[in-house]
Design an enzyme around this catalytic site. Structure first.
Site, PDB file in Angstrom:
ATOM      1  N   ASP A  17       0.828  -1.207   0.000  1.00 52.79           N
ATOM      2  CA  ASP A  17       0.000   0.000   0.000  1.00 52.79           C
ATOM      3  C   ASP A  17       0.863   1.259   0.000  1.00 52.79           C
ATOM      4  OD1 ASP A  17      -2.432  -1.298  -0.215  1.00 52.79           O
ATOM      5  OD2 ASP A  17      -2.592  -1.612   1.941  1.00 52.79           O
ATOM      6  N   LYS A  38       0.426  -8.061  -2.589  1.00 50.61           N
ATOM      7  CA  LYS A  38      -0.881  -7.529  -2.962  1.00 50.61           C
ATOM      8  C   LYS A  38      -0.727  -6.149  -3.584  1.00 50.61           C
ATOM      9  CE  LYS A  38      -4.156  -5.914  -0.072  1.00 50.61           C
ATOM     10  NZ  LYS A  38      -4.830  -4.785  -0.724  1.00 50.61           N
ATOM     11  N   ASP A  65      -5.656  -6.773  -6.049  1.00 52.71           N
ATOM     12  CA  ASP A  65      -6.810  -6.471  -5.185  1.00 52.71           C
ATOM     13  C   ASP A  65      -7.506  -5.211  -5.675  1.00 52.71           C
ATOM     14  OD1 ASP A  65      -8.563  -6.625  -3.032  1.00 52.71           O
ATOM     15  OD2 ASP A  65      -7.207  -5.528  -1.686  1.00 52.71           O
ATOM     16  N   LYS A  67     -10.790  -5.211  -6.164  1.00 48.31           N
ATOM     17  CA  LYS A  67     -12.161  -5.270  -5.607  1.00 48.31           C
ATOM     18  C   LYS A  67     -13.188  -4.808  -6.653  1.00 48.31           C
ATOM     19  CE  LYS A  67     -10.918  -4.665  -0.762  1.00 48.31           C
ATOM     20  NZ  LYS A  67      -9.477  -4.398  -0.859  1.00 48.31           N
ATOM     21  N   LEU A  68     -13.211  -5.539  -7.756  1.00 47.39           N
ATOM     22  CA  LEU A  68     -14.095  -5.172  -8.867  1.00 47.39           C
ATOM     23  C   LEU A  68     -15.555  -5.226  -8.413  1.00 47.39           C
ATOM     24  CD1 LEU A  68     -12.322  -7.343 -11.600  1.00 47.39           C
ATOM     25  CD2 LEU A  68     -11.980  -4.906 -11.133  1.00 47.39           C
ATOM     26  N   ASP A  70     -18.969  -4.130 -10.647  1.00 43.40           N
ATOM     27  CA  ASP A  70     -19.545  -3.414 -11.783  1.00 43.40           C
ATOM     28  C   ASP A  70     -20.505  -4.366 -12.507  1.00 43.40           C
ATOM     29  OD1 ASP A  70     -19.899  -1.488 -13.888  1.00 43.40           O
ATOM     30  OD2 ASP A  70     -17.892  -0.729 -13.471  1.00 43.40           O
ATOM     31  N   ASN A  73     -20.551  -7.190 -17.979  1.00 48.30           N
ATOM     32  CA  ASN A  73     -19.700  -6.981 -19.146  1.00 48.30           C
ATOM     33  C   ASN A  73     -18.398  -6.278 -18.768  1.00 48.30           C
ATOM     34  OD1 ASN A  73     -19.315  -7.006 -22.078  1.00 48.30           O
ATOM     35  ND2 ASN A  73     -19.439  -4.772 -21.875  1.00 48.30           N
ATOM     36  N   THR A  74     -18.508  -5.300 -17.880  1.00 47.33           N
ATOM     37  CA  THR A  74     -17.328  -4.535 -17.461  1.00 47.33           C
ATOM     38  C   THR A  74     -16.414  -5.387 -16.599  1.00 47.33           C
ATOM     39  OG1 THR A  74     -18.682  -2.551 -17.542  1.00 47.33           O
ATOM     40  CG2 THR A  74     -16.618  -2.382 -16.339  1.00 47.33           C
ATOM     41  N   THR A 129     -13.555  -5.755   6.280  1.00 44.58           N
ATOM     42  CA  THR A 129     -13.165  -5.829   7.696  1.00 44.58           C
ATOM     43  C   THR A 129     -13.191  -4.453   8.368  1.00 44.58           C
ATOM     44  OG1 THR A 129     -10.910  -5.827   6.836  1.00 44.58           O
ATOM     45  CG2 THR A 129     -11.767  -7.919   7.613  1.00 44.58           C
ATOM     46  N   GLN A 200      -9.350  -0.537  10.484  1.00 46.82           N
ATOM     47  CA  GLN A 200      -9.924  -1.887  10.529  1.00 46.82           C
ATOM     48  C   GLN A 200     -10.794  -2.042  11.776  1.00 46.82           C
ATOM     49  OE1 GLN A 200      -9.765  -3.762   8.071  1.00 46.82           O
ATOM     50  NE2 GLN A 200      -7.766  -3.776   7.064  1.00 46.82           N
ATOM     51  N   ARG A 221      -0.020  -2.499   7.110  1.00 54.74           N
ATOM     52  CA  ARG A 221       0.623  -1.554   8.034  1.00 54.74           C
ATOM     53  C   ARG A 221       1.370  -2.173   9.216  1.00 54.74           C
ATOM     54  NH1 ARG A 221      -4.780   1.941   7.836  1.00 54.74           N
ATOM     55  NH2 ARG A 221      -5.483  -0.193   7.443  1.00 54.74           N
TER      56      ARG A 221
HETATM   57  O1  C5P Z   1      -2.688  -2.243   6.636  1.00 62.20           O
HETATM   58  P1  C5P Z   1      -3.656  -3.377   6.751  1.00 62.20           P
HETATM   59  O2  C5P Z   1      -3.059  -4.639   7.326  1.00 62.20           O
HETATM   60  O3  C5P Z   1      -4.946  -2.974   7.427  1.00 62.20           O
HETATM   61  O4  C5P Z   1      -3.990  -3.712   5.231  1.00 62.20           O
HETATM   62  C1  C5P Z   1      -4.976  -4.612   4.847  1.00 62.20           C
HETATM   63  C2  C5P Z   1      -5.029  -4.692   3.362  1.00 62.20           C
HETATM   64  O5  C5P Z   1      -6.028  -5.625   3.026  1.00 62.20           O
HETATM   65  C3  C5P Z   1      -5.373  -3.382   2.683  1.00 62.20           C
HETATM   66  O6  C5P Z   1      -4.550  -3.289   1.526  1.00 62.20           O
HETATM   67  C4  C5P Z   1      -6.813  -3.513   2.292  1.00 62.20           C
HETATM   68  O7  C5P Z   1      -7.111  -2.892   1.065  1.00 62.20           O
HETATM   69  C5  C5P Z   1      -6.973  -5.026   2.159  1.00 62.20           C
HETATM   70  N1  C5P Z   1      -8.305  -5.525   2.435  1.00 62.20           N
HETATM   71  C6  C5P Z   1      -8.982  -5.297   3.591  1.00 62.20           C
HETATM   72  N2  C5P Z   1     -10.246  -5.775   3.758  1.00 62.20           N
HETATM   73  C7  C5P Z   1     -10.837  -6.479   2.833  1.00 62.20           C
HETATM   74  C8  C5P Z   1     -10.143  -6.756   1.654  1.00 62.20           C
HETATM   75  C9  C5P Z   1      -8.861  -6.266   1.486  1.00 62.20           C
HETATM   76  O8  C5P Z   1      -8.424  -4.677   4.508  1.00 62.20           O
HETATM   77  N3  C5P Z   1     -12.029  -6.982   3.044  1.00 62.20           N
END
Ligand code: C5P
Length: 248
Positions: A17, A38, A65, A67-68, A70, A73-74, A129, A200, A221
Site C-alpha cells: 500500500d 498484494k 486487489d 475489488k471489482l 460493476d 460486461n465490465t 473488515t 480496521q 501496516r
Molecule cells: O494495513 P492493513 O493490514 O490494514 O492492510 C490490509 C489490506 O487488506 C489493505 O490493503 C486492504 O485494502 C486489504 N483488504 C482489507 N479488507 C478487505 C479486503 C482487502 O483490509 N475486506
C-alpha cells in the site's frame, strides 16, 4: 484448525500500500519470503499494469486487489485483461451479484487459456473488515450480522464458481465449516496484539486467525509501516510457529 501445511511465511500476503514503485520493490527485497504481494488500488492507479509485470518478472505471486464491482460486461472485460498479466489472485465484491460473478469466472478461464496461463484464483470479497455491525445495519441497511451476511455472500460466490473468499478471521471458522475447504480463505484485518487497529474494525490476531482456519493472512501496516519491516515480519512468523506446530 488450520488446513494448509505451510510454514508461517507461506501464509502471509503483504499489501503493497504505497503509490511508489521504488518503495514497493524495496519491501520485496527486504522480505523475500512472503508468499505473495498484494497490489491494491493505490499502487495500481499510480503505476498501471507495469507494476504487475515488474512483480512477475521478479518471480513473485501477485494478488491483484482491485475489488471489482460493476456490471457483468465490465467485470468480465477487466478479468480478461488481468488474466493476461498472469496475476495469481484477483478480487471482486460478491455484492456485484450472480451474473457478474459468473461472468468473471468465465472470462478469467477463457482469457488465461488463450494466453497459455493459469487462470487467477478469483476471490469474493464478503464484508469489508473495516465495517462494524452497526455500519452494516444502519448505513448499508443490511439487516443481518456481519457473520450472517458474509456467509450469505460466501455461498453466492462459491455457487458462482469462485475459488475463495476474503473475509474477517472473525467469520472464517463458520464459513469454512459451512461452505467447505475447497475454497481458499484469505483474511485481512490482521492485527498483532498491541498494534493499532487503524481503520480496521473486525480485527483478529495472526495466531487466532490461523487457529480459526484462515489459509492466508493479508497484512499491510503492522509490518510495512513498522520501524523495521523485516524484523516485524520475522516476529510475526515466529509468533505463528507455535500455532502451526502439529500440522501435517
Ligand atoms: O494495513 P492493513 O493490514 O490494514 O492492510 C490490509 C489490506 O487488506 C489493505 O490493503 C486492504 O485494502 C486489504 N483488504 C482489507 N479488507 C478487505 C479486503 C482487502 O483490509 N475486506
Amino acid at each position: 484448525m488450520s488446513h494448509l501445511p505451510h510454514p508461517p511465511a507461506g501464509r502471509i500476503i503483504l499489501a503493497l500500500d504505497t503509490p511508489q514503485v521504488t518503495e514497493a520493490l524495496t519491501w520485496l527485497d527486504e522480505i523475500p519470503q512472503a508468499v505473495a504481494w498484494k497490489v491494491g488500488l493505490e499502487l495500481f492507479i499510480a503505476n498501471g499494469p507495469a507494476i504487475l509485470t515488474a512483480l512477475k518478472e521478479r518471480g513473485k505471486q501477485v494478488f491483484l486487489d482491485l475489488k471489482l464491482h460493476d456490471i457483468p460486461n465490465t467485470v468480465a472485460g477487466a478479468c480478461r485483461v488481468a488474466a493476461r498479466y498472469g496475476v495469481d489472485w484477483l478480487t471482486l465484491h460478491a455484492t456485484a451479484g450472480r451474473p457478474a460473478l459468473s461472468a468473471a469466472v468465465e472470462a478469467c478461464q477463457a482469457s488465461a487459456a488463450q494466453a497459455g496461463l493459469h487462470p487467477p484464483t478469483l476471490l469474493g470479497i464478503t464484508v469489508l473488515t473495516s465495517l462494524t455491525a452497526q455500519d452494516l445495519q444502519q448505513d448499508l441497511q443490511v439487516a443481518r450480522t456481519p457473520a450472517d451476511y458474509a456467509l450469505h455472500l460466501g455461498r453466492l460466490a462459491r455457487d458462482c464458481g469462485l475459488g475463495g473468499l476474503v473475509c474477517s478471521a472473525q467469520e472464517v471458522q463458520q464459513l469454512r465449516l459451512t461452505l467447505g475447504s475447497d475454497l481458499t480463505y484469505v483474511c485481512p484485518g490482521i492485527r498483532p496484539q498491541r498494534t493499532p487497529g487503524d481503520d480496521q474494525q473486525r480485527t483478529v490476531t495472526p495466531q487466532a486467525a490461523v487457529a480459526a482456519g484462515a489459509d492466508y493472512l493479508v497484512i499491510g501496516r503492522p509490518i510495512l509501516q513498522a520501524p523495521d519491516p523485516a524484523q516485524a515480519f520475522a516476529q510475526l512468523c515466529q509468533s505463528l510457529t507455535g500455532s502451526l506446530e502439529g500440522e501435517p
